[in-house]
Design an enzyme around this catalytic site. Structure first.
Site, PDB file in Angstrom:
ATOM      1  N   GLU A  73      49.119  28.591  39.219  1.00 25.39           N
ATOM      2  CA  GLU A  73      48.819  28.609  40.650  1.00 25.39           C
ATOM      3  C   GLU A  73      48.806  27.182  41.179  1.00 25.39           C
ATOM      4  O   GLU A  73      48.088  26.348  40.638  1.00 25.39           O
ATOM      5  CB  GLU A  73      47.425  29.213  40.893  1.00 25.39           C
ATOM      6  CG  GLU A  73      47.305  30.654  40.484  1.00 25.39           C
ATOM      7  CD  GLU A  73      45.849  31.078  40.254  1.00 25.39           C
ATOM      8  OE1 GLU A  73      44.933  30.385  40.695  1.00 25.39           O
ATOM      9  OE2 GLU A  73      45.656  32.122  39.600  1.00 25.39           O
ATOM     10  N   GLU A 123      46.398  35.954  37.293  1.00 22.35           N
ATOM     11  CA  GLU A 123      46.185  35.298  35.989  1.00 22.35           C
ATOM     12  C   GLU A 123      46.769  36.089  34.819  1.00 22.35           C
ATOM     13  O   GLU A 123      47.315  35.504  33.885  1.00 22.35           O
ATOM     14  CB  GLU A 123      44.701  35.014  35.759  1.00 22.35           C
ATOM     15  CG  GLU A 123      44.161  33.839  36.569  1.00 22.35           C
ATOM     16  CD  GLU A 123      43.739  34.215  37.975  1.00 22.35           C
ATOM     17  OE1 GLU A 123      43.805  35.429  38.307  1.00 22.35           O
ATOM     18  OE2 GLU A 123      43.344  33.333  38.743  1.00 22.35           O
ATOM     19  N   PHE A 161      40.829  27.327  36.551  1.00 21.06           N
ATOM     20  CA  PHE A 161      39.488  27.168  35.987  1.00 21.06           C
ATOM     21  C   PHE A 161      39.400  28.044  34.742  1.00 21.06           C
ATOM     22  O   PHE A 161      39.878  29.178  34.745  1.00 21.06           O
ATOM     23  CB  PHE A 161      38.411  27.583  36.999  1.00 21.06           C
ATOM     24  CG  PHE A 161      38.304  26.626  38.149  1.00 21.06           C
ATOM     25  CD1 PHE A 161      37.432  25.542  38.097  1.00 21.06           C
ATOM     26  CD2 PHE A 161      39.085  26.786  39.283  1.00 21.06           C
ATOM     27  CE1 PHE A 161      37.354  24.644  39.150  1.00 21.06           C
ATOM     28  CE2 PHE A 161      39.010  25.894  40.344  1.00 21.06           C
ATOM     29  CZ  PHE A 161      38.145  24.817  40.280  1.00 21.06           C
ATOM     30  N   ALA A 162      38.782  27.514  33.700  1.00 22.06           N
ATOM     31  CA  ALA A 162      38.683  28.236  32.437  1.00 22.06           C
ATOM     32  C   ALA A 162      38.022  29.600  32.621  1.00 22.06           C
ATOM     33  O   ALA A 162      38.332  30.555  31.920  1.00 22.06           O
ATOM     34  CB  ALA A 162      37.885  27.406  31.429  1.00 22.06           C
ATOM     35  N   ASP A 163      37.134  29.677  33.615  1.00 20.75           N
ATOM     36  CA  ASP A 163      36.435  30.933  33.893  1.00 20.75           C
ATOM     37  C   ASP A 163      37.409  32.073  34.214  1.00 20.75           C
ATOM     38  O   ASP A 163      37.093  33.243  33.999  1.00 20.75           O
ATOM     39  CB  ASP A 163      35.491  30.737  35.074  1.00 20.75           C
ATOM     40  CG  ASP A 163      34.725  29.428  34.969  1.00 20.75           C
ATOM     41  OD1 ASP A 163      33.529  29.469  34.722  1.00 20.75           O
ATOM     42  OD2 ASP A 163      35.358  28.349  35.104  1.00 20.75           O
ATOM     43  N   PHE A 164      38.571  31.718  34.745  1.00 22.41           N
ATOM     44  CA  PHE A 164      39.531  32.751  35.154  1.00 22.41           C
ATOM     45  C   PHE A 164      40.180  33.420  33.938  1.00 22.41           C
ATOM     46  O   PHE A 164      40.952  34.367  34.069  1.00 22.41           O
ATOM     47  CB  PHE A 164      40.622  32.179  36.068  1.00 22.41           C
ATOM     48  CG  PHE A 164      40.114  31.543  37.331  1.00 22.41           C
ATOM     49  CD1 PHE A 164      38.771  31.633  37.695  1.00 22.41           C
ATOM     50  CD2 PHE A 164      40.977  30.838  38.168  1.00 22.41           C
ATOM     51  CE1 PHE A 164      38.303  31.030  38.868  1.00 22.41           C
ATOM     52  CE2 PHE A 164      40.511  30.243  39.340  1.00 22.41           C
ATOM     53  CZ  PHE A 164      39.176  30.325  39.682  1.00 22.41           C
ATOM     54  N   HIS A 202      32.775  28.954  37.894  1.00 26.06           N
ATOM     55  CA  HIS A 202      33.723  27.836  37.916  1.00 26.06           C
ATOM     56  C   HIS A 202      33.240  26.657  37.072  1.00 26.06           C
ATOM     57  O   HIS A 202      33.661  25.529  37.289  1.00 26.06           O
ATOM     58  CB  HIS A 202      33.952  27.333  39.350  1.00 26.06           C
ATOM     59  CG  HIS A 202      34.821  28.209  40.190  1.00 26.06           C
ATOM     60  ND1 HIS A 202      34.421  29.433  40.647  1.00 26.06           N
ATOM     61  CD2 HIS A 202      36.079  28.043  40.659  1.00 26.06           C
ATOM     62  CE1 HIS A 202      35.390  29.980  41.373  1.00 26.06           C
ATOM     63  NE2 HIS A 202      36.413  29.151  41.398  1.00 26.06           N
TER      64      HIS A 202
END
Lengths: 321, 337
Positions: free
Chosen positions: B29, B71, B94-97, B140
């Site tokens: 993205e 994602e 973001f790693a959270d995604f 995030h």
């Protein structure tokens, strides 16, 4: 749909509240006082308010990272929201969530959301409860063009159709998905795609409160008749960047300026109701002044409010700690 | 050597590897940003943190691929392209995604080689920004290396400085297995000496940042600089430590940890992640299982609490293990205080 003077004044007040809240946050962000990521909703007020004016605390909404407008429109206390965004112990979520995670379940507000496409499946679950109650209540998910491309949203739409739930999928097209134009990311006509899932689509002018309000009335009529879910799609713009601090290199310099001058939701609202002689300009001016003072006071109280302590960090992970 | 930021070092590695191998592509993205925007710019973002800036200009949109916010499909794209012969570098903003794309990571890319009888390879790098420090709240700010390191088939690395960022990203791209490449977002602007020209560093293997006699301090990512601050203060009191930068959480360099432990007899693990089933507990287990005879004191773990990452400045400051907490933990290990 005919609206009373009281309704019209309330809608204007809500839109003005959102606008001033966001414009003020834009200023406060620059001062460095507000931590974290802030995504502002200014420019899209007509959509949140046009939809939520139809809803009560029995109805549910799910929101997005750009959630302040939805929260205010759904009845969250703007003062407690301001305290939350300032990270205060007495904020709406005790300073734990901040701008991106404002929620108030008692108001039917199931949370802003840091994950694009996180909200719609949750709202489908809330719609299951509405259906079981059989009281005409509904669940509404707000999402942008970005979320319209998430698999979670496709699954949620299909699930709602399969279960014939009282669920309205709102897509607010503000022109961008983060830093990329919506025209690039949405590979096909969104209205047609949504219809392909079996959802009737009600379209509205997202800069025009009355257009959105009417589309939502039509959507509710469909859903409350037990015909299953539907979608509402409205175009508007966001006046600010994806987040505060975004240099917006993807945007032509005069894009926002032109839209503000010609399409602004509050200006169009004002023009419409005063030209139709429904409301006196002075009444709207009085609301403007009252809200300006209120927001000033919210910021002042947020600045003075206590910071959260360790007990707030270490509680509510589970019911018993 | 030139002093550069971690952001610049990562960017340099991407240019280096994309020039070297036409099979390297970048997917994500806003990796260039601006497609379909009103300004007409096709490099409006260069990634949310600027790491992929300028790639579009040199390599074009066939190799620098802006995607919708999808994602699962981003990682799927990388998976399929890798199976079919390319070396994709996918970015999750973001790693959270990772939560959205978890199936493609956990059930797909991690298992291709094994499930397919060793006949498939998945030379993929998934770059993700991680970590607290920006008050970006619970979705995030997470450090997810513990969770992903538990998955057989994934390699997981966490550079702590610009030189490693450049050399390890190059190595990750050249590696024939899927590598989760975690960039701490609070380190993007941190500066350090970076080798000029083509540079590849070992992908795995810990690094001994400084040596001492009283304790072994194992840490990684942003915590390396925090632990170094704590060590500097302790040195004033005559307490010295081996400071080990783990660099890779899968695999873990057991040898260096155990060798150091055999000399110091005390182990402190500093980990920004949550404590349960974590890298910190894994290292404590290694010490208990294979270094028991060396231990002269209980292992001390310094971690975030078992809570989501809180938003408010005051809360996040308490959440992240800071130099003071690390210093106190080392004292406790050394003096039993």
């Amino acid at each position: 749909m005919q609206q009373s003077r009281t309704d019209i004044l309330k809608a204007y007040r809500q839109m003005r509240m959102i606008r001033d809240f966001e414009e003020r946050l834009h200023i406060e962000n620059r001062s460095g006082e507000i931590a974290g990521f802030t995504h502002l909703y200014a420019g899209q007020e007509a959509i949140a308010v046009g939809i939520c004016e139809h809803l009560t605390d029995r109805d549910y909404i799910s929101s997005t990272h750009r959630g302040h407008g939805h929260c205010i429109a759904k009845g969250c206390d703007p003062r407690l929201m301001m305290h939350e965004i300032y990270g205060r112990a007495d904020g709406l979520c005790k300073g734990r969530g901040g701008s991106m995670h404002i929620a108030d379940i008692d108001k039917g507000m199931l949370g802003a959301n840091g994950i694009v496409g996180g909200g719609p499946p949750i709202a489908v679950g809330a719609a299951l409860v509405c259906q079981a109650r059989g009281d005409g209540s509904v669940a509404v998910s707000f999402g942008g063009g970005g979320s319209s491309n998430q698999g979670t949203v496709f699954e949620a739409m299909n699930m709602a159709v399969v279960l014939k739930l009282p669920k309205i999928f709102v897509f607010e097209l503000n022109g961008y998905s983060e830093h990329t134009g919506e025209g690039y990311g949405i590979g096909s006509d969104l209205v047609g795609r949504t219809r392909g899932f079996g959802l009737p689509v009600f379209e509205a002018d997202g800069f025009d409160y009355f257009s959105v309000h009417q589309a939502m009335a039509d959507a509710l009529e469909h859903v409350r008749a037990g015909k299953g879910p539907c979608a509402l799609i409205a175009e508007a713009t966001r006046y600010f960047g994806h987040f505060e601090g975004d240099p917006q290199n993807y945007r032509a310099k005069d894009e926002v300026k032109t839209l503000r001058e010609t399409q602004d939701a509050l200006l169009r609202f004002r023009r419409k109701v005063t030209e139709a002689k429904l409301i006196e300009a002075a009444e709207l001016d009085a609301i403007d002044a009252e809200i300006a003072a209120f927001i000033e006071d919210c910021v002042a109280s947020a600045r003075k409010a206590p910071a959260p302590g360790v007990e707030i960090m270490l509680s509510d992970v589970y019911a018993d700690y | 050597m030139t002093v550069k930021t971690m952001r610049e070092a990562l960017n340099e590695a991407l240019f280096q590897e994309m020039r070297r191998d036409p099979g390297v592509i970048v997917i994500g993205e806003d990796v260039s940003g601006g497609a379909g925007g009103s300004s007409g710019s096709r490099d409006a973002a260069g990634g949310i943190f600027g790491v992929t800036k300028g790639l579009m200009g040199e390599f074009g949109d066939k190799r620098v691929i802006d995607t919708p916010i999808s994602e699962s499909a981003i990682i799927g794209l990388a998976n399929g392209a890798a199976l079919a012969g390319m070396r994709p570098v996918a970015e999750l903003m973001f790693a959270d995604f990772v939560g959205v794309a978890m199936d493609q990571i956990y059930n797909q890319m991690a298992k291709f080689r094994y499930m397919f009888g060793g006949k498939a390879k998945a030379p993929i790098v998934v770059r993700m920004s991680m970590g607290a420090g920006m008050n970006a709240a619970a979705q995030h700010s997470q450090t997810i290396y513990s969770m992903l390191s538990a998955v057989p088939g994934l390699k997981v690395v966490v550079p702590s400085n610009p030189a490693d960022a450049k050399g390890m990203l190059a190595a990750a791209i050249r590696d024939d297995d899927p590598v989760i490449f975690l960039e701490h977002k609070a380190l993007y602007s941190s500066k350090g000496e970076v080798p000029d020209g083509e540079y590849v560093a070992p992908l795995h293997g810990a690094s001994l940042v400084q040596s001492g006699k009283d304790a072994t301090v194992v840490t990684l990512g942003r915590m390396v600089s925090f632990a170094a601050k704590a060590a500097a203060k302790l040195a004033g009191d005559g307490i010295t430590v081996d400071l080990i930068d783990l660099r890779s959480t899968s695999p873990i360099d057991e040898e260096m940890i155990l060798e150091s432990l055999s000399l110091t007899g005390r182990l402190v693990v500093v980990d920004e992640s949550n404590p349960v089933c974590s890298i910190a507990s894994e290292i404590a287990a290694i010490a208990a299982e294979k270094g028991f005879a060396s231990l002269r004191a209980p292992v001390v773990r310094v971690t975030a609490p078992h809570t989501p990452v809180p938003f408010a400045r005051e809360l996040e400051r308490m959440y992240v293990p800071g130099p003071d907490r690390i210093e106190a933990a080392i004292r406790k290990a050394v003096k039993g205080e």
